[in-house]
Write a protein that holds these residues in place. Structure first.
Motif, short mmCIF file in Angstrom:
data_model
loop_
_atom_site.label_atom_id
_atom_site.label_comp_id
_atom_site.label_asym_id
_atom_site.label_seq_id
_atom_site.Cartn_x
_atom_site.Cartn_y
_atom_site.Cartn_z
N PRO B 67 0.78 -1.24 0.00
CA PRO B 67 0.00 0.00 0.00
C PRO B 67 0.82 1.30 0.00
O PRO B 67 0.25 2.37 -0.20
CB PRO B 67 -0.81 -0.10 1.31
CG PRO B 67 -0.84 -1.55 1.64
CD PRO B 67 0.48 -2.07 1.18
N ARG B 89 -5.80 -6.26 -2.84
CA ARG B 89 -6.34 -6.01 -1.51
C ARG B 89 -7.20 -4.76 -1.39
O ARG B 89 -7.63 -4.40 -0.32
CB ARG B 89 -5.22 -5.97 -0.47
CG ARG B 89 -4.69 -7.34 -0.16
CD ARG B 89 -3.88 -7.35 1.12
NE ARG B 89 -4.70 -7.48 2.30
CZ ARG B 89 -4.63 -6.68 3.36
NH1 ARG B 89 -3.82 -5.66 3.36
NH2 ARG B 89 -5.38 -6.89 4.41
N ASN B 91 -6.48 -1.73 -1.24
CA ASN B 91 -5.96 -0.67 -0.41
C ASN B 91 -5.90 0.60 -1.26
O ASN B 91 -5.19 0.68 -2.23
CB ASN B 91 -4.57 -1.03 0.14
CG ASN B 91 -3.73 -1.75 -0.88
OD1 ASN B 91 -3.70 -2.98 -0.90
ND2 ASN B 91 -3.08 -1.00 -1.75
N TYR B 219 -5.01 -0.47 6.65
CA TYR B 219 -4.59 -0.60 5.25
C TYR B 219 -5.51 0.11 4.27
O TYR B 219 -5.41 -0.08 3.06
CB TYR B 219 -4.38 -2.08 4.92
CG TYR B 219 -3.30 -2.65 5.82
CD1 TYR B 219 -1.96 -2.34 5.58
CD2 TYR B 219 -3.61 -3.38 6.95
CE1 TYR B 219 -0.97 -2.77 6.44
CE2 TYR B 219 -2.61 -3.82 7.82
CZ TYR B 219 -1.30 -3.51 7.56
OH TYR B 219 -0.31 -3.92 8.41
N ASN B 220 -6.43 0.90 4.79
CA ASN B 220 -7.31 1.71 3.96
C ASN B 220 -8.07 0.88 2.93
O ASN B 220 -8.27 1.30 1.78
CB ASN B 220 -6.52 2.83 3.26
CG ASN B 220 -7.42 3.98 2.82
OD1 ASN B 220 -8.49 4.19 3.41
ND2 ASN B 220 -7.04 4.69 1.78
N ILE B 221 -8.51 -0.30 3.35
CA ILE B 221 -9.34 -1.12 2.46
C ILE B 221 -10.67 -0.40 2.27
O ILE B 221 -11.32 -0.01 3.25
CB ILE B 221 -9.61 -2.52 3.07
CG1 ILE B 221 -8.32 -3.18 3.54
CG2 ILE B 221 -10.38 -3.40 2.09
CD1 ILE B 221 -7.34 -3.53 2.50
N GLY B 245 -1.81 1.81 4.77
CA GLY B 245 -2.83 2.22 3.81
C GLY B 245 -2.75 3.69 3.48
O GLY B 245 -2.75 4.52 4.38
#
Lengths: 488, 545
Positions: B67, B89, B91, B219-221, B245
């Protein structure tokens, strides 16, 4: 065709292919009651399961021998033995495919030897254990697919009595395509063994009770009897001799081989249907004639739109050949033809197909999307046809993508895309035509403004996309993105 | 239906004896009467069990390094691993400089057979030159896949030489897939590398604002971190860097200035949290921004840590404002969700985090587990001294950091730290098990077979996990919610995220689709009619006729 390879660069930037074991998994998913194990780190199985599940929207079980640091030193046969024991106990498969990974191959595992030892130690003489050597660096998923099919045939095929069935060996097509091929075979009263048959296993209806291994797939017994068939039809015109299952059946057992292109487009479907009529000594059913007529009607209706398309076709060599041929039949000539595979025959095979092509066609072997993107820009491509990773061409260059092939992971329905036979071709062409039309209409307003109202003091309103600004004229959309080169 | 030991025994009986003994230790029925319930975790995966676990490469490049947006992440190896970790993912990242966001790029040496035989170091070195020229990144990472370590490519040396040549931060991560027992090994390798080579490289000596924090293990998903940062900024915090993220090299190198580190995903990033404390004297606070109550608690704990009255007041104001916005929106979803049950099996922290949010919607978590967590994620960090290290964990060296002579500063006095630790999870995590209801099940490293069996027994109303296992329950007619990539939805974190989650989960229950699964001819007659009563005589006649 000017041929360009990527070897002037060391970096692979946005790959156009996956690795060999990925392709090797798919055929085993098309064999009845089969399971498959990757001999290597468990990450290989997990990553590939994830990607295949996303394409088919189905549970994809792939075992792993879960090799770790110890295995890299002492060898991994113990782990593989355990994996086989556990898979047999929990899944009760009737065939197991074993694929190797980079790890197993680099430490020099003799997976065929381990498989033999296993059968001997467990007293399983007749159990079909198909070992396939598929190092990730040994080729792309396309080669992995064909090698797994061939190894399955080699492992199972035995001299059998002659029978009147025919073998049909298919490349990595969608389950919907396989169903269509089977429908045509059944319409023509042909007895057949189709390998591998993912039509039910990877597009599984909601049904109770749930079983871990999905019903369907080619029967092991039928594969054993392939050497007795009257003929083999293999949709594998680009398949190299050393991995060709049809060629193996011909040279070992004398089964005549008809190596055909995927039945997409008028000519290729005619070849398939014509051959079936010849083999069965019968006539072509009325239904198929009607479907052929409808396809032609579709082509007549759409040709004026298609002629405005400049295509970039990429993906598995076999599918690339079929798509280029189908598009060319319809006046949509490709400007870029590309595959991540190192296939040696594709370019020559395409030569006659593209002989009448009015413009230059650029061919990329073993390529990546960085190179495809550059060539698309240079040749004014306005439609991309291939798997999902082509979305990068849309994002960066504004080129619309008609999704086709494997993998399709950013849309649903990859498993239901029908593109073969007369009916499938019709649906494929409609998808292509509509992609072009959508693109045209989306940019129509901006193009008109530029043509008639620029510098008139009337302000531009409504939707203006980057693509629209690039139109030279609305009749012949050639794409020259304004932001090219400025945004990576 | 409640589950008991006998049922678990029956499930496990299908396994060979050795496997049964092994798996038994990974399954626990929650019983609060027992002081410390032990579970086995982070041990070798059983071959052929069809695990959901990945490998060290996935944890290193795929999760932790991937990320970081202004860096190019080179994968040294054959093409597969690079491809499979390409944007998988979700991200998200945005950057002020559009030329410096490289997340959409998959960059690999694409090793061929000849590279395996003759070595790939030269190719890697040439490739780094190209990457510098093409992308002009702020920094570069190189991650190794399986064959690299086996053929003896010295990627650390290549990175060092390239670093000198280009004057760029270029670092190598020996995260070959066979290391450790799961992706967890890769997290550790990435943590060590980032700490050793990037954190602290910047020249800042002072925090840019009064309340400067880092968010670790976020992780800023689907944009989770953006929702969290929105609220934090409104309260008055300055987020120096999110690890990882939407994170960047430029921010990460000055991560040492923060006054507090928040830890969202304990599993993947606790190593850095710990090292930051040892090296710079910055404590970390275990937070959870999934769920409304958990978010509020986390915000209050943060305010308590800083202990500033104005900040505490501002925190309460923001909480009040946010609640006023979301509570009315939540009501209709609660009605749909209330009384339902869930399975919650995710990687290394979300299996815990989402239970609270489910509870707020009226959904009880009856089974939860982690793919690759360690015992401390289940039982709490108190168990750490009791975890035996084995050959696999020893293969990933612990990085021993010492206090930085110039920059080490106790952020709060020792006494206050001790006092706070009694109240809030400061540099501590109590684990998942303690939060679970009696009778619920904890399963480590759940696989396909067990998933199916537990579903048959417990009949959950929703199954929340990832893409590999979500199609199993769906085929069985049970709604699912992907908690790895959120089924392309999100954000689910913070206040507004909770609404998104509630909407998506409620939609899973309420969709009319499920009503059609049993065709009408299976459960009711297609022709409606009644059978007339008849006298014995006529019936006999008809039968005879």
């Amino acid at each position: 065709m000017p041929r360009e390879t990527k070897h002037y660069r060391n970096v692979n930037e946005n790959p156009c292919n996956m690795c060999m074991p990925m392709g090797g998994i798919l055929p085993f998913k098309g064999i009845e009651d089969a399971m498959v194990i990757i001999h290597g780190s468990q990450g290989c199985s997990t990553y590939m399961r994830r990607h295949i599940a996303e394409h088919y929207n189905e549970p994809i079980d792939v075992g792993s021998s879960s090799l770790n640091e110890k295995g890299t030193i002492y060898g991994g046969s113990q782990n593989l033995f355990q994996a086989l024991d556990n898979i047999r106990k929990v899944y009760k498969p009737r065939l197991i495919g074993i694929l190797t990974s980079c790890l197993a191959e680099t430490i020099g595992e003799d997976v065929e030897g381990i498989a033999r030892d296993y059968l001997k130690q467990r007293g399983l003489d007749d159990f079909p254990l198909v070992a396939v050597s598929t190092p990730g660096y040994g080729g792309t998923h396309s080669e992995g697919y064909w090698l797994a099919v061939k190894k399955t045939v080699v492992a199972l095929a035995r001299p059998t009595e002659k029978h009147d069935g025919i073998n049909v060996i298919v490349p990595n097509l969608s389950p919907a395509d396989i169903r269509e091929i089977k429908r045509i075979l059944e319409l023509m009263d042909i007895k057949y063994t189709l390998l591998p048959d993912i039509s039910e296993t990877l597009d599984r209806p909601i049904a109770r009770p749930y079983t871990k291994i999905p019903p369907g797939g080619t029967k092991v017994e039928a594969i054993r009897r392939m050497p007795g068939a009257a003929a083999t039809i293999q949709f594998g015109i680009t398949v190299e001799e050393n991995v060709s299952p049809g060629r193996y059946l011909q040279s070992q057992f004398g089964v005549p081989l008809y190596n055909l292109p995927v039945p997409m487009g008028v000519e290729a479907t005619d070849m398939f249907v014509g051959l079936l009529a010849g083999l069965a000594g019968g006539s072509v059913p009325k239904t198929l004639e009607l479907e052929r007529g409808r396809l032609l009607d579709c082509m007549v209706d759409s040709h004026k739109y298609n002629a405005q398309g400049r295509g970039a076709v990429f993906g598995d060599p076999e599918l690339v050949y079929a798509v280029v041929r189908t598009c060319a039949e319809n006046g949509l000539y490709p400007a870029v033809v590309a595959t991540g595979s190192g296939n040696t025959g594709l370019e020559d095979l395409l030569e006659p197909v593209l002989a009448d092509c009015p413009g230059e066609v650029r061919f990329h072997n073993e390529t990546d999307f960085a190179q495809i993107r550059t060539t698309c820009r240079e040749t004014g491509v306005n439609i991309a046809i291939g798997h999902s990773d082509g979305k990068y061409l849309t994002e960066k260059e504004g080129i619309p993508l008609a999704r086709m092939g494997f993998p399709i992971h950013d849309r649903v329905g990859g498993q239901r895309l029908l593109s073969v036979g007369y009916t499938g071709t019709t649906m494929f062409l409609d998808r292509i035509t509509n992609t072009l039309l959508e693109y045209k209409h989306k940019n129509y307003r901006a193009a008109m403004y530029r043509k008639f109202y620029r510098n008139t003091g009337i302000e531009e309103r409504g939707h203006t996309s980057l693509m629209g600004q690039a139109f030279g004229s609305e009749e012949c959309p050639q794409l020259i993105p304004v932001l090219r080169g400025e945004l990576r | 239906m409640a589950i008991n030991e006998k049922m678990i025994e029956e499930i496990l009986n299908k396994y060979p004896a050795k496997v049964k003994r092994n798996r038994k230790k990974h399954i626990v029925i929650r019983d609060s009467a027992r002081e410390n319930q032990e579970i086995e975790a982070n041990t070798r995966t059983i071959p052929g069990i069809v695990t959901n676990r990945g490998c060290a490469f996935a944890g290193c490049k795929g999760v932790v390094l991937g990320p970081l947006k202004d860096m190019v992440h080179i994968v040294h190896g054959p093409i597969g691993c690079a491809y499979y970790s390409w944007l998988t993912r979700r991200n998200k990242a945005k950057t002020d400089d559009p030329k410096k966001n490289f997340l959409a790029y998959c960059v690999s040496t694409d090793m061929q057979e000849s590279d395996i035989v003759f070595g790939g170091e030269k190719k890697l070195a040439r490739m780094i030159d190209e990457v510098v020229e093409i992308f002009k990144p702020n920094a570069i990472t190189i991650s190794a896949t399986c064959p690299v370590g086996l053929i003896g490519d010295d990627i650390q040396a290549v990175a060092k030489a390239a670093r000198a040549k280009h004057g760029l931060n270029i670092t190598a991560y020996s995260c070959e897939g066979y290391k450790g027992v799961s992706q967890s090994a890769g997290h550790h390798i990435a943590n060590n590398g980032l700490m050793e080579n990037i954190v602290g490289e910047g020249d800042w000596e002072e925090p840019p604002s009064k309340y400067t924090i880092n968010i670790l293990g976020e992780y800023n998903i689907g944009g989770d971190s953006w929702e969290v940062e929105r609220v934090l900024n409104e309260i008055g915090y300055e987020v120096q860097v999110v690890m990882t993220g939407n994170g960047s090299y430029e921010k990460l190198k000055n991560a040492h200035v923060a006054q507090l580190n928040l830890v969202q995903c304990h599993r993947s990033i606790n190593y850095i949290a710990d090292m930051l404390e040892k090296k710079y004297g910055t404590p970390w606070l275990k937070v959870n921004f999934i769920g409304i109550r958990a978010t509020i608690e986390s915000l209050r704990n943060m305010a308590l840590y800083f202990g500033d009255e104005a900040l505490i007041k501002r925190t309460e104001e923001v909480i009040e404002k946010e609640l006023a916005e979301i509570e009315p929106q939540l009501e209709p979803y609660k009605k749909i969700c209330s009384g339902k049950t869930a399975f919650c099996f995710v990687g290394g922290s979300r299996g815990h985090h989402y239970q609270g949010l489910y509870e707020e919607l009226g959904i009880t978590t009856v089974l939860a587990g982690y793919e690759f967590a360690h015992r401390d994620d289940y039982e709490g960090r108190d168990v750490l001294p009791h975890i035996k290290s084995d050959a696999d964990s020893k293969n990933i060296p612990d990085l021993h950091v010492t206090p930085d002579e110039r920059r080490y500063r106790l952020k709060i006095p020792v006494e206050r730290m001790e006092e706070l630790q009694k109240k809030i999870p400061l540099s501590n995590y109590k684990g998942m098990i303690k939060d679970m209801m009696d009778g619920s099940i904890v399963v480590d490293d759940l696989n396909h077979y067990e998933t199916e069996e537990f579903i048959r027994i417990l009949k959950p109303d929703i199954f929340s996990s990832g893409i590999k296992d979500k199609y199993i329950p769906q085929k069985m007619g049970i709604p699912t919610k992907q908690l790895h990539n959120y089924d392309y939805s999100g954000p689910y974190a913070g206040f507004r995220g909770a609404i998104n989650f509630a909407r998506d989960v409620a939609m899973g229950f309420a969709t009319p689709t499920w009503n059609f699964i049993v065709p009408p001819w299976k459960d009711k007659p297609l022709l409606e009619g009644s059978i007339e009563q008849c006298s014995d005589d006529t019936c006999v006649e008809e039968v005879g006729a």
